[in-house]
Scaffold this motif. Structure first.
Motif, PDB file in Angstrom:
ATOM      1  N   ARG A 207       0.811  -1.292  -0.078  1.00 56.79           N
ATOM      2  CA  ARG A 207       0.001  -0.041   0.115  1.00 56.79           C
ATOM      3  C   ARG A 207       0.937   1.221  -0.084  1.00 56.79           C
ATOM      4  O   ARG A 207       0.601   2.133  -0.840  1.00 56.79           O
ATOM      5  CB  ARG A 207      -0.913   0.048   1.228  1.00 56.79           C
ATOM      6  N   MET A 208       1.832   1.260   0.966  1.00 55.00           N
ATOM      7  CA  MET A 208       2.947   2.336   0.854  1.00 55.00           C
ATOM      8  C   MET A 208       3.511   2.478  -0.368  1.00 55.00           C
ATOM      9  O   MET A 208       3.628   3.838  -0.975  1.00 55.00           O
ATOM     10  CB  MET A 208       3.882   2.032   1.997  1.00 55.00           C
ATOM     11  N   LEU A 209       4.014   1.845  -1.192  1.00 55.86           N
ATOM     12  CA  LEU A 209       4.615   1.701  -2.506  1.00 55.86           C
ATOM     13  C   LEU A 209       3.614   2.141  -3.568  1.00 55.86           C
ATOM     14  O   LEU A 209       3.926   3.021  -4.205  1.00 55.86           O
ATOM     15  CB  LEU A 209       5.412   0.444  -2.667  1.00 55.86           C
ATOM     16  N   ILE A 210       2.407   1.708  -3.408  1.00 54.87           N
ATOM     17  CA  ILE A 210       1.393   2.320  -4.439  1.00 54.87           C
ATOM     18  C   ILE A 210       0.980   3.661  -4.164  1.00 54.87           C
ATOM     19  O   ILE A 210       0.964   4.449  -5.086  1.00 54.87           O
ATOM     20  CB  ILE A 210       0.012   1.640  -4.131  1.00 54.87           C
ATOM     21  N   GLY A 211       0.882   4.014  -2.850  1.00 50.74           N
ATOM     22  CA  GLY A 211       0.506   5.462  -2.602  1.00 50.74           C
ATOM     23  C   GLY A 211       1.905   6.640  -3.042  1.00 50.74           C
ATOM     24  O   GLY A 211       1.597   7.570  -3.665  1.00 50.74           O
ATOM     25  N   ARG A 212       3.147   5.939  -2.876  1.00 46.67           N
ATOM     26  CA  ARG A 212       4.124   6.836  -3.621  1.00 46.67           C
ATOM     27  C   ARG A 212       4.073   6.753  -4.913  1.00 46.67           C
ATOM     28  O   ARG A 212       4.597   7.910  -5.456  1.00 46.67           O
ATOM     29  CB  ARG A 212       5.513   6.309  -3.173  1.00 46.67           C
ATOM     30  N   LEU A 213       3.997   5.637  -5.678  1.00 41.38           N
ATOM     31  CA  LEU A 213       3.617   5.636  -7.014  1.00 41.38           C
ATOM     32  C   LEU A 213       2.581   6.439  -7.559  1.00 41.38           C
ATOM     33  O   LEU A 213       2.669   7.267  -8.755  1.00 41.38           O
ATOM     34  CB  LEU A 213       3.432   4.166  -7.672  1.00 41.38           C
ATOM     35  N   VAL A 214       1.471   6.496  -7.216  1.00 47.61           N
ATOM     36  CA  VAL A 214       0.332   7.372  -7.333  1.00 47.61           C
ATOM     37  C   VAL A 214       0.458   8.751  -7.175  1.00 47.61           C
ATOM     38  O   VAL A 214       0.349   9.680  -7.913  1.00 47.61           O
ATOM     39  CB  VAL A 214      -1.015   7.067  -6.426  1.00 47.61           C
ATOM     40  N   ARG A 220       3.926  14.330 -12.010  1.00 49.77           N
ATOM     41  CA  ARG A 220       3.848  14.269 -13.452  1.00 49.77           C
ATOM     42  C   ARG A 220       2.812  15.115 -14.152  1.00 49.77           C
ATOM     43  O   ARG A 220       2.968  16.143 -15.265  1.00 49.77           O
ATOM     44  CB  ARG A 220       4.419  13.082 -14.033  1.00 49.77           C
ATOM     45  N   VAL A 221       1.723  14.803 -13.736  1.00 49.08           N
ATOM     46  CA  VAL A 221       0.568  15.498 -14.156  1.00 49.08           C
ATOM     47  C   VAL A 221       0.701  16.830 -13.926  1.00 49.08           C
ATOM     48  O   VAL A 221       0.287  17.612 -14.928  1.00 49.08           O
ATOM     49  CB  VAL A 221      -0.899  14.900 -13.729  1.00 49.08           C
ATOM     50  N   ASP A 222       0.928  17.331 -12.608  1.00 47.20           N
ATOM     51  CA  ASP A 222       0.936  18.624 -12.218  1.00 47.20           C
ATOM     52  C   ASP A 222       1.767  19.377 -12.944  1.00 47.20           C
ATOM     53  O   ASP A 222       1.670  20.474 -13.502  1.00 47.20           O
ATOM     54  CB  ASP A 222       1.293  18.923 -10.795  1.00 47.20           C
ATOM     55  N   LEU A 223       2.986  18.881 -13.288  1.00 45.20           N
ATOM     56  CA  LEU A 223       4.057  19.776 -13.964  1.00 45.20           C
ATOM     57  C   LEU A 223       3.711  19.930 -15.481  1.00 45.20           C
ATOM     58  O   LEU A 223       4.232  20.959 -15.868  1.00 45.20           O
ATOM     59  CB  LEU A 223       5.401  18.588 -14.027  1.00 45.20           C
ATOM     60  N   ALA A 224       2.716  18.963 -15.917  1.00 50.24           N
ATOM     61  CA  ALA A 224       2.383  19.375 -17.299  1.00 50.24           C
ATOM     62  C   ALA A 224       1.041  19.937 -17.349  1.00 50.24           C
ATOM     63  O   ALA A 224       0.999  21.114 -18.340  1.00 50.24           O
ATOM     64  CB  ALA A 224       2.167  18.017 -17.884  1.00 50.24           C
ATOM     65  N   THR A 225       0.486  20.217 -16.326  1.00 48.00           N
ATOM     66  CA  THR A 225      -1.045  21.079 -16.472  1.00 48.00           C
ATOM     67  C   THR A 225      -1.016  22.269 -15.672  1.00 48.00           C
ATOM     68  O   THR A 225      -1.783  23.103 -15.823  1.00 48.00           O
ATOM     69  CB  THR A 225      -2.084  20.015 -16.351  1.00 48.00           C
ATOM     70  N   GLN A 226      -0.333  22.249 -14.570  1.00 42.79           N
ATOM     71  CA  GLN A 226      -0.402  23.324 -13.331  1.00 42.79           C
ATOM     72  C   GLN A 226       0.551  24.170 -13.425  1.00 42.79           C
ATOM     73  O   GLN A 226       1.760  24.111 -14.054  1.00 42.79           O
ATOM     74  CB  GLN A 226      -0.192  22.881 -12.151  1.00 42.79           C
ATOM     75  N   ASP A 227       0.288  25.422 -13.367  1.00 44.09           N
ATOM     76  CA  ASP A 227       1.305  26.651 -13.259  1.00 44.09           C
ATOM     77  C   ASP A 227       2.080  26.638 -11.924  1.00 44.09           C
ATOM     78  O   ASP A 227       1.756  25.948 -11.032  1.00 44.09           O
ATOM     79  CB  ASP A 227       0.461  27.989 -13.766  1.00 44.09           C
TER      80      ASP A 227
END
Length: 311
Positions: A207-214, A220-227
């Motif tokens: 669960r911990m590893l999944i949380g870090r992966l998410v 990565r999404v924020d880097l592409a879509t957020q200012d």
């Protein structure tokens, strides 16, 4: 008679003494007298330590008879409250049942790592995993241009170095002590033996590893879509959830962090982060003072970065 709320219960304060009290979660009916809010108190409790600084556990002097030794009570932080919303956001140790956590703590070798010293180094063999018992750790990696990139800031109860240890690989990042850190070391083969003996701990690790992966995917999404303002807002909310302390004027982030470190964690330059913070100050969302940030309008930050929760 005024009631005083503590870890999940409500009790009446004695008429003769209305100073702040909290009630031991392991010994119902026994109170802890606090000299001021969020200040550790000493009281009798048979509970051994599991996690310092992030959950209501007590630390008893092992030389004292059961139930008579002095103990330190630690008030739950904002991260403990957020973890009830998102279990995968809870530190690894908090996801374990108390007997399992006790078994893990009994196997570790404790060591104090001074502030700014390396706990784990990039490229070293993954022979050990480290359980953070007290203090905070900065996970960083060196970029191609030599700049240091902050990947995470982790606190008590977190497990680090597990991927290299379980995968038989070299370490891919540095772990550096932000404070004087109490760390618990466990050899890779000891961790594998522990996980085989306690399958629930293996599930918690997954669960911990999944949380870090998410979380990495979200970054990565924020880097592409957020200012830059949106990304800084999200980082401030995460810092407030993990290291925030409630004050009259808002939530103070109890973590000394330079603008350069915040910039490397946000994926922006120091100048860009400086402009974002200046805009937030003008809007009344935050104030800054000597590397400390106070959040006054968390809802505005959430709306700005599109977050529904702090984690």
């Amino acid at each position: 008679m005024p009631a005083v709320r503590s870890a999940g219960c409500r009790r009446a304060a004695p008429p003769s003494d209305r100073r702040p009290r909290q009630w031991c979660p392991h010994r119902p009916g026994q109170s802890l007298l606090l000299s001021e809010p969020r200040t550790p108190a000493r009281h009798p409790c048979p509970r051994p330590p599991l996690l310092y600084g992030a959950v209501s556990h007590c630390r008893r002097d092992p030389s004292s008879p059961r139930g008579t030794g002095s103990a330190t009570f630690v008030t739950p932080t904002a991260s403990a409250r957020i973890a009830r919303v998102n279990p995968s956001a809870a530190p690894f140790l908090r996801q374990l049942d108390p007997p399992v956590a006790d078994a893990l703590v009994a196997r570790i070798r404790r060591r104090i790592v001074p502030k700014s010293q390396f706990i784990l180094r990039t490229g070293s063999a993954g022979a050990d995993v480290v359980l953070i018992l007290a203090g905070r750790v900065r996970i960083v990696i060196d970029g191609a241009d030599g700049r240091e990139v902050v990947l995470a800031i982790l606190g008590p109860g977190e497990l680090i170095g597990e991927m290299a240890a379980l995968g038989g690989q070299r370490r891919s990042a540095n772990a550096i002590a932000l404070d004087d850190v109490e760390a618990g070391y466990l050899r890779a083969e000891e961790l594998r033996s522990f996980l085989a003996e306690y399958p629930d701990a293996a599930l918690a690790l997954i669960r911990m590893l999944i949380g870090r992966l998410v979380e990495a995917d979200r970054d990565r999404v924020d880097l592409a879509t957020q200012d830059s303002v949106g990304r800084v807002s999200k980082r401030l909310l995460a810092l407030a959830a993990d290291h925030g302390q409630q004050a009259d004027e808002g939530t103070q982030i109890g973590l000394t962090l330079t603008q350069e470190e915040l910039a490397s964690w946000t994926g922006a330059t120091r100048e860009t982060v400086s402009r974002a913070l200046r805009l937030m100050r003008q809007l009344g969302w935050v104030t800054t003072d000597h590397r400390r940030i106070t959040i006054h309008d968390a809802d505005a930050l959430r709306r700005r970065c599109g977050e529904t929760e702090w984690r």
